[in-house]
Design a protein around this motif. Sequence first.
Motif, PDB file in Angstrom:
ATOM      1  N   THR B  96       0.819  -1.203   0.000  1.00 35.75           N
ATOM      2  CA  THR B  96       0.000   0.000   0.000  1.00 35.75           C
ATOM      3  C   THR B  96       0.857   1.259   0.000  1.00 35.75           C
ATOM      4  N   ASP B 100      -0.041   4.500  -2.361  1.00 39.44           N
ATOM      5  CA  ASP B 100      -0.314   5.820  -1.775  1.00 39.44           C
ATOM      6  C   ASP B 100       0.599   6.873  -2.378  1.00 39.44           C
ATOM      7  N   LYS B 103      -0.421   7.606  -5.962  1.00 40.10           N
ATOM      8  CA  LYS B 103      -1.623   8.455  -6.021  1.00 40.10           C
ATOM      9  C   LYS B 103      -1.263   9.893  -5.711  1.00 40.10           C
ATOM     10  N   LEU B 125      -8.378   0.518 -12.676  1.00 37.73           N
ATOM     11  CA  LEU B 125      -8.346   1.722 -11.848  1.00 37.73           C
ATOM     12  C   LEU B 125      -7.474   2.803 -12.473  1.00 37.73           C
ATOM     13  N   TRP B 126      -6.345   2.396 -13.050  1.00 32.81           N
ATOM     14  CA  TRP B 126      -5.371   3.364 -13.550  1.00 32.81           C
ATOM     15  C   TRP B 126      -5.455   3.580 -15.049  1.00 32.81           C
ATOM     16  N   GLU B 128      -6.974   5.174 -17.295  1.00 37.25           N
ATOM     17  CA  GLU B 128      -6.955   6.465 -17.987  1.00 37.25           C
ATOM     18  C   GLU B 128      -5.582   7.134 -17.997  1.00 37.25           C
ATOM     19  N   ASP B 405     -11.280  -4.916  -4.589  1.00 35.99           N
ATOM     20  CA  ASP B 405     -10.233  -4.297  -3.761  1.00 35.99           C
ATOM     21  C   ASP B 405     -10.536  -4.513  -2.284  1.00 35.99           C
ATOM     22  N   GLY B 406      -9.554  -4.970  -1.553  1.00 41.29           N
ATOM     23  CA  GLY B 406      -9.709  -5.126  -0.108  1.00 41.29           C
ATOM     24  C   GLY B 406     -10.246  -6.485   0.313  1.00 41.29           C
ATOM     25  N   ILE B 438     -20.070  -6.911  -0.310  1.00 44.25           N
ATOM     26  CA  ILE B 438     -19.923  -5.502   0.079  1.00 44.25           C
ATOM     27  C   ILE B 438     -18.909  -4.792  -0.802  1.00 44.25           C
ATOM     28  N   LEU B 439     -17.827  -5.500  -1.134  1.00 42.72           N
ATOM     29  CA  LEU B 439     -16.701  -4.816  -1.802  1.00 42.72           C
ATOM     30  C   LEU B 439     -16.784  -4.826  -3.323  1.00 42.72           C
TER      31      LEU B 439
END
Lengths: 346, 440
Positions: B96, B100, B103, B125-126, B128, B405-406, B438-439
């Motif tokens: 992570t 971080d 990002k 996610l990335w 673009e 994710d997660g 949930i995720l």
Amino acid sequence: MQVAPYIIGSRSNHHNTDRRCGAIDAFAETNRKKTNDGPAARAQADGQPRASKVRKAKLSKWLVFTAFVGPAVLCFLLIQLIPFAVGIYYSFTSWNGVSSAVDWVGLDNFKRILTNDSKFADSFLFTAKFTVVAVLASNVIGLGLALMINGALKSKNALRTVFFMPNVIGGLLLGFIWQFIFVKGFAAVGSATHIPFFELPWLGDANTAFWAIVIVFAWQQSGYLMIIYVAALQGVDNSLLEASRIDGASRWTTMRKIVLPLIAPAFTICLFLSMSHAFKIYDLNYSLTGGGPFNSTLSVAMNIYSEAFTNNHYGIGSAKALIFFVVVALVTLAQVLVSKRREVET
Amino acid sequence: MKRIGMLGVSMVGLAMAVSACGSSDDNANHASPAASGSASASTSASASPAAGGEPVTIKVFQLKVEIADKFEAMVKEFEAANPNIKVEAETVGGGTGYMDALKAKFAAGEGPDIFNNGGAKEMQLWKEHLADLSDQPWVSHLLPGTGDGMKDADGKLYGMPMNMEGYGYLYNKDLFAKAGITELPTTLTGLQAAAQKLKDAGITPFANGFSEWWIIGSHFTNVAFGQQADPAGFIQQLNDGAATIPSNEIFKQFQNLMDTTIKYSNDNPLTTDYNTQVTLFASGKAAMLQQGNWVESMIGDIDPNLNVGILPMPVNDEAGSDRIVAGVPNNWAVNKDSAHVDAAKSFLDWMVSSEAGQRYMTEQFGFIPAFDNIPTDKLSPLSQDIVAFSKAGKAIPMIWTSWPDGANKEFAAALQEYAAGKIKWDEVLNKMQESWNILK
């Protein structure tokens, strides 16, 4: 830094009649007086308060004010208020933290957090439980150390340094040191002596992991709180203690009826500080347990972080942070109000 | 006078604070011209590497801490061969922590020219920010399946595999011989029998690192996903709701593998972290270790003469249970908004096409190449074993990159709770399903 105003406040307060406002207010008051004594007072002393002079004085007062407060306000604005406002905005969006598309979703994030996120509730419960226990432990130990040091001990200065030391080490580092102690140190002692206390899987079990974090928190915080309590204890007027001794009060009665009420402002500050530290705990359980075992020591701050940056739900993370902010603000405000009411006027 | 002097000093302080903020804003807004312009007049000439004159600088941001120094050495060789391109490499390690930092760099408008991407969900996610690499010369040399993680629905390729990694149960050949195990286990029953033999010989069979979420949540759980007849289809069905984890046969059988590792475990597996786990194995205190070829250097530091092989992770006794897990853990991606996309692409190509780049990959980094034109004979025996499994079709993919994710952290929590004896297996599967819902 936070200690300073208190010390000044308590010292100068002694012969003041107004003690209600507490230490910080007293400090602010002195400051205010100082600035008020400035240009305006001088202009009057000159005898001829001409209009231009008054205007000049006003301008320079404003300049002085800006020069001193400006940098702080600017920094506060840039690194606190603006990000806070941006965070509020993101909490109403479904942003993932990377994409350029930020979609407005209204209250959906809050709905999801409150109805469909048992993990957030669990982490809140853990944090609340932890806060109660940790605040009690660190304040009791801190006050105990302060009372001990306040006595006429010869090694007073050395002890004060030793007790304060853990606070100087960063939380993360401290956590990793203690992780080693719990996992390797305790295990080694346990296998050599077979004392059950050391043979526990300290960080591997939900219950003991909770207490492990409490222990490290108390160890880190109590030295800091001790310094504040020591300052307050030294501010207690000796003549009052002497009078009570002459009146035949026991040590315990003196403590309960005179010392503790007189250092009530220190309680306000110490409870506030330890409470907000305990609520926002992240580094200690990150390094000690990583939130485990099985998420049992996951604090709210960790939950928010992983929601925003690991699960890539930046919007939901921001919404959680906002809820967390409101709760912490309400609780600490209530605490300050209640403990202020208990402070005595002399 | 004194007062005015003081005032002056504090005004200067304020001015400095303000201007510092201002200039940092400037840097953020106009990062690329400032970086390439470097006080000379030739700001426009630096766009392409072939233009000659002023060399362009590309920034590489990567996450492999263990190769950081060797990577620098490789960069030097690249710069010597390509005087027009300078490479600035920066390394931030740890799952992570890297993301971080990445990002933050993009948010500040200072996205690197080349960075790492795990593929699948992370690629989406990335996406673009990623440049299309489908037309690169190395694409034709990719081993089957190694580009899948960085392909979008249209079949465009957005990343170059960094390496291949494989894991399973690493085993200590000498300890196995000492316990009298002559036939290597390829089924669950075989694994249990081997573990029993080790235990009877007074050897701890497994070194379990249950305190690390990635060991148990990603790597271990991946076996149950990878053993599905169609792993990618199964994940699709989970997302659609057409399949569930608690009703899946493989996941039910998966309990047996978990129980086996718990039954024959080291002490306190829940507080055993990665380092401790590898140390137990490398120092000969445990015979099996659920890890992959990346631990070789750690083992080498403790006992360079340790005889290590790799065993599959069987969930049952059926034919397909004799497979290890192998795949591409990470990729190189090019920032499509970079001012030097071509220079970045040529650096990536150099890494896998030139003799020097290939030499660094296999001999210095110890990477298993994902390309068919890079010789593997210089790899360690363990890496060659993994290549052999892979070539024989006895490898299941690293599929956790397609999970929500997660989810891996939630799976880890459920399995830890099971290992601690707090919940039953059906509750584990229910928790997994709940986290997925949930995720997703």
